[in-house]
Design a protein around this motif. Sequence first.
Motif, PDB file in Angstrom:
ATOM      1  N   TYR A  85       0.849  -1.199   0.000  1.00  0.00           N
ATOM      2  CA  TYR A  85       0.000   0.000   0.000  1.00  0.00           C
ATOM      3  C   TYR A  85       0.882   1.246   0.000  1.00  0.00           C
ATOM      4  CZ  TYR A  85      -3.368   3.538   1.496  1.00  0.00           C
ATOM      5  OH  TYR A  85      -4.140   4.658   1.579  1.00  0.00           O
ATOM      6  N   VAL A  86       0.453   2.248  -0.770  1.00  0.00           N
ATOM      7  CA  VAL A  86       1.144   3.542  -0.806  1.00  0.00           C
ATOM      8  C   VAL A  86       0.096   4.634  -0.617  1.00  0.00           C
ATOM      9  CG1 VAL A  86       2.582   5.106  -2.161  1.00  0.00           C
ATOM     10  CG2 VAL A  86       2.926   2.645  -2.364  1.00  0.00           C
ATOM     11  N   ASP A  87       0.300   5.492   0.380  1.00  0.00           N
ATOM     12  CA  ASP A  87      -0.590   6.621   0.650  1.00  0.00           C
ATOM     13  C   ASP A  87       0.058   7.861   0.049  1.00  0.00           C
ATOM     14  OD1 ASP A  87      -2.650   8.205   1.754  1.00  0.00           O
ATOM     15  OD2 ASP A  87      -1.413   8.626   3.523  1.00  0.00           O
ATOM     16  N   LEU A  88      -0.637   8.504  -0.877  1.00  0.00           N
ATOM     17  CA  LEU A  88      -0.075   9.652  -1.596  1.00  0.00           C
ATOM     18  C   LEU A  88      -0.899  10.915  -1.352  1.00  0.00           C
ATOM     19  CD1 LEU A  88       0.686   7.852  -4.968  1.00  0.00           C
ATOM     20  CD2 LEU A  88       2.309   8.468  -3.178  1.00  0.00           C
ATOM     21  N   PRO A  89      -0.275  12.083  -1.484  1.00  0.00           N
ATOM     22  CA  PRO A  89      -0.986  13.344  -1.263  1.00  0.00           C
ATOM     23  C   PRO A  89      -1.821  13.745  -2.479  1.00  0.00           C
ATOM     24  CG  PRO A  89       1.243  13.807  -1.947  1.00  0.00           C
ATOM     25  CD  PRO A  89       1.133  12.308  -1.834  1.00  0.00           C
TER      26      PRO A  89
END
Length: 172
Positions: A85-89
């Motif tokens: 998982y990658v949380d991006l702005p």
Amino acid sequence: SRHCASLPSCFRRTMFARRAVLTAARVASRPAAATTVKELSLRGGLARPFSTYFAESHEYIKMDGDVGTIGITAHAAEALGDIVYVDLPDEGSDYEQKESFGSVESVKAASDVYVPVAGEVVEVNEELSDSPSLVNESPLEDGWFVKIKVSDKSQLEGLMDEGAYKTFCDSQ
């Protein structure tokens, strides 16, 4: 010495050899290509016009003009293991240097991701939503996180080049 059976083929070989000698002489008379940043700077060239810089927190930034592509290094991706998982702005978000702009989660751990320099997010890698494993497979190409418009290029001077980053990783 060989005798030429036909004048046209003998002439072509002679002209080819003459051209090769002249080309070699021209190349040898040119100054050597600059290979280091210092040499580029001393020669008045652009110091690393399209360059990759590395932070101690294991992010990279690849510069192309005023825009920097940011992601985590292969070293960081390997240490994290399989990324799930990658949380991006959001695009348009502004960040100060070393501020967290997102996170990455793997089967082993979760980690914040930091901007190496200040800037505004101009693009987000939407492919990471469906394929976070791109970070493991190709961290410096397909697995990038965001692109930012850098607000202060002088901040790049505090980052490492590839050689210094490799030495830094080897020392840890």
